[in-house]
Write an enzyme that holds these catalytic residues in place. Sequence first.
Site, PDB file in Angstrom:
ATOM      1  N   TYR A  19       0.853  -1.190   0.000  1.00 64.39           N
ATOM      2  CA  TYR A  19       0.000   0.000   0.000  1.00 64.39           C
ATOM      3  C   TYR A  19       0.889   1.240   0.000  1.00 64.39           C
ATOM      4  O   TYR A  19       1.765   1.378   0.844  1.00 64.39           O
ATOM      5  CB  TYR A  19      -0.903  -0.045   1.235  1.00 64.39           C
ATOM      6  N   GLU A  98     -10.654   4.639   4.321  1.00 63.21           N
ATOM      7  CA  GLU A  98     -10.643   5.517   3.147  1.00 63.21           C
ATOM      8  C   GLU A  98     -12.060   5.732   2.588  1.00 63.21           C
ATOM      9  O   GLU A  98     -12.216   6.304   1.516  1.00 63.21           O
ATOM     10  CB  GLU A  98      -9.733   4.928   2.054  1.00 63.21           C
TER      11      GLU A  98
END
Length: 186
Positions: A19, A98
């Site tokens: 990530y 997110e």
Amino acid sequence: SLSPGRNWSSMENSHTFLYFAYGSNLLKERLRLQNPSAMVHCVARLKDYKLVFGNYKGLASDRWHGGVATIEHSPGDEVWGVVWKMNISDLESLDDQENVMLGAYSPVELRVKTKGQEINCRTYIMNSCVYAPPSPQYLQVIVMGAEQNGLPKYYQEKLRAIKTNKYYGPLPMMSELEAKRRAKED
């Protein structure tokens, strides 16, 4: 027969993902609030993108009282960040953080450069972004994360120079992060 080495790495790869963080998740304590498996993999550079701040459909972030980070395509620019190696088991909580279900951010796969090689990473890009400056606290988290992980000095300077919305009210998230950082120092 399969060498244990080869077998192990293919097994390991299926359980982890990479990530690329460029915003508040540069700071280890921030990312690990919800994603305990995160380990620094490397620092990396994303070419032809720039860091911008805003809110999904112009809805100010309750968590941060201001614009939050996203990236947009911008030939010739670059964004520095941290590549975290994480367990697949944290993928759902990262997506939640997110606001992927809400449609605020979309997960994308991008190629970033590190020490002469390119790697594919998951990252997140805001949808329907309405530009807005970040709160000083949010920017501070990004700057602390950039320092913590040794992003290039010129890039750290660039981050520090970003104009904020001068909101100095209380932010519960900051208290939580400061407690986490203090706990580590004791």
